[in-house]
Design a protein around this motif. Structure first.
Motif, mmCIF file in Angstrom:
data_model
loop_
_atom_site.group_PDB
_atom_site.id
_atom_site.type_symbol
_atom_site.label_atom_id
_atom_site.label_comp_id
_atom_site.label_asym_id
_atom_site.label_seq_id
_atom_site.Cartn_x
_atom_site.Cartn_y
_atom_site.Cartn_z
ATOM 1 N N SER A 83 33.908 23.572 123.871
ATOM 2 C CA SER A 83 32.842 23.885 124.816
ATOM 3 C C SER A 83 33.381 23.698 126.230
ATOM 4 O O SER A 83 34.513 23.245 126.419
ATOM 5 N N SER A 84 32.532 24.016 127.212
ATOM 6 C CA SER A 84 32.952 23.941 128.619
ATOM 7 C C SER A 84 33.185 22.501 129.079
ATOM 8 O O SER A 84 33.777 22.266 130.121
ATOM 9 N N HIS A 85 32.736 21.523 128.272
ATOM 10 C CA HIS A 85 32.959 20.114 128.643
ATOM 11 C C HIS A 85 34.359 19.636 128.288
ATOM 12 O O HIS A 85 34.787 18.582 128.737
ATOM 13 N N HIS A 86 35.032 20.394 127.439
ATOM 14 C CA HIS A 86 36.317 19.920 126.912
ATOM 15 C C HIS A 86 37.454 20.284 127.863
ATOM 16 O O HIS A 86 38.281 21.137 127.570
ATOM 17 N N LEU A 87 37.471 19.624 129.002
ATOM 18 C CA LEU A 87 38.479 19.901 130.020
ATOM 19 C C LEU A 87 39.184 18.610 130.397
ATOM 20 O O LEU A 87 38.587 17.533 130.338
ATOM 21 N N SER A 88 40.443 18.764 130.804
ATOM 22 C CA SER A 88 41.153 17.620 131.376
ATOM 23 C C SER A 88 42.112 18.122 132.442
ATOM 24 O O SER A 88 42.870 19.068 132.198
ATOM 25 N N ARG A 89 42.079 17.480 133.579
ATOM 26 C CA ARG A 89 42.967 17.871 134.675
ATOM 27 C C ARG A 89 44.432 17.597 134.334
ATOM 28 O O ARG A 89 45.318 18.073 135.015
ATOM 29 N N TYR A 90 44.681 16.807 133.306
ATOM 30 C CA TYR A 90 46.057 16.444 132.954
ATOM 31 C C TYR A 90 46.712 17.443 131.989
ATOM 32 O O TYR A 90 47.900 17.351 131.721
ATOM 33 N N ALA A 91 45.913 18.384 131.460
ATOM 34 C CA ALA A 91 46.482 19.373 130.536
ATOM 35 C C ALA A 91 47.301 20.400 131.305
ATOM 36 O O ALA A 91 47.081 20.629 132.495
ATOM 37 N N ALA B 59 32.951 26.501 132.909
ATOM 38 C CA ALA B 59 34.251 25.805 132.990
ATOM 39 C C ALA B 59 35.138 26.328 134.114
ATOM 40 O O ALA B 59 35.971 25.578 134.648
ATOM 41 N N ALA B 60 34.981 27.602 134.467
ATOM 42 C CA ALA B 60 35.955 28.268 135.350
ATOM 43 C C ALA B 60 36.221 27.530 136.669
ATOM 44 O O ALA B 60 37.395 27.346 137.045
ATOM 45 N N PRO B 61 35.186 27.087 137.399
ATOM 46 C CA PRO B 61 35.485 26.425 138.680
ATOM 47 C C PRO B 61 36.343 25.169 138.503
ATOM 48 O O PRO B 61 37.187 24.863 139.350
ATOM 49 N N PHE B 62 36.146 24.473 137.388
ATOM 50 C CA PHE B 62 36.921 23.245 137.150
ATOM 51 C C PHE B 62 38.353 23.581 136.764
ATOM 52 O O PHE B 62 39.291 22.912 137.181
ATOM 53 N N ILE B 63 38.511 24.617 135.954
ATOM 54 C CA ILE B 63 39.863 25.035 135.543
ATOM 55 C C ILE B 63 40.664 25.400 136.792
ATOM 56 O O ILE B 63 41.816 25.002 136.962
ATOM 57 N N LYS B 64 39.986 26.118 137.700
ATOM 58 C CA LYS B 64 40.669 26.532 138.926
ATOM 59 C C LYS B 64 40.989 25.322 139.803
ATOM 60 O O LYS B 64 42.095 25.164 140.304
ATOM 61 N N ARG B 65 40.010 24.449 139.964
ATOM 62 C CA ARG B 65 40.215 23.281 140.828
ATOM 63 C C ARG B 65 41.314 22.364 140.291
ATOM 64 O O ARG B 65 42.109 21.818 141.036
ATOM 65 N N PHE B 66 41.363 22.210 138.969
ATOM 66 C CA PHE B 66 42.374 21.331 138.362
ATOM 67 C C PHE B 66 43.752 22.000 138.315
ATOM 68 O O PHE B 66 44.751 21.344 138.028
#
Ligand code: 1GP
Length: 247
Positions: free
Chosen positions: A80-88, A112-119
């Motif tokens: 899901s869109s919650h499954h993000l990590s800036r360390y990946a 998820a997109a804005p976070f993927i971009k920011r990270f």
């Protein structure tokens, strides 16, 4: 080198690439560190990190622990869109194209997109196709979608062609984690004959021989998860089975 380029170069060197799925809900911290270390030592090409629920651990901590244990690229395989990590290092940006649930076709992506971009995580646009596998799988339940029939190769091909025409970088033929039956070889061959983009195959692959059959049928990348949680000793056999060529 970008993760996608690294995967393609592994595929070109070895004939096919081998990806191991680490599920943070199934392994405790020391188990996942040990598995990541062994994957690094045995010649696995990259690690996927993901699960349907994510109940046990914070993904940031899991990814950092894995990265401290090996140098392999760590690719998120999100439920899901919650499954993000800036360390990946990267994320399989999965669109569940076999289904008709708009949340899993585009909705979760928008969240998820804005976070993927920011990270600064590398996104790998992936046409994710769930294939019927003899039982009711977690992906099927969680996504509220029906899998594609396992004997309708033309339907699978049409979906894969659509993914290619939409500009996706690869298709993932997924039987589901712990599936009774893996994706049929004939379906892999049929899709192979219709698209030029790489094909990832996973779900229910429990032996190195079966992994080799999928590669010979046309898979570019093989994913295994459960089998190594049950029998970690199989790791090196899987690497040899998937890597058709040893440069
Ligand atoms: C699931 O394809 C992966 O998304 C791996 O499945 O756990 O059955 O190997 P298994």
């Amino acid at each position: 080198m970008a993760v996608w380029e690294r995967l393609i170069s592994a595929k070109e060197r070895f004939g096919a690439g081998y990806l191991v799925l680490i599920d943070p809900d199934k392994l405790d911290r020391s188990q996942l560190i040990r598995l990541a270390e062994r994957c690094g030592e045995e010649g696995v090409d990259a690690l996927l990190v993901g699960t349907s629920f994510l109940m046990n651990e914070l993904l940031d901590e899991v990814v950092r622990a894995i990265k401290s244990a090996c140098d392999l690229p760590v690719i998120l395989f999100p439920g899901s869109s919650h499954h993000l990590s800036r360390y990946a290092d990267a994320i399989l940006f999965l669109s569940l194209i076999s289904g008709r649930n708009p949340e899993f076709l585009i909705g979760e992506h928008v969240k998820a997109a804005p976070f993927i971009k920011r990270f600064g995580i590398e996104a790998i646009p992936t046409g994710y196709m769930l294939i019927e596998s003899g039982s009711y799988t977690s992906v099927e339940f969680m996504s509220g979608t029906r899998p594609l029939p396992r004997d309708k190769y033309d339907i699978a091909c049409a979906h894969a062609i659509a993914a290619e025409l939409l500009g996706m970088k690869c298709v993932y033929l997924e039987a589901g984690s712990g599936a009774k039956l893996p994706v049929p070889n004939e379906m892999i061959s049929a899709v192979r004959s219709q698209v030029g983009i790489p094909i990832i195959v996973g779900g229910g692959i429990r032996s190195p021989d079966v992994a080799r059959e999928k590669v010979e049928a046309g898979a570019d990348f093989i994913v295994t998860g459960n089998v190594l949680e049950e029998d970690p000793k199989l790791l090196s056999e899987f690497v040899s089975a998937v890597h058709l060529r040893r440069p």
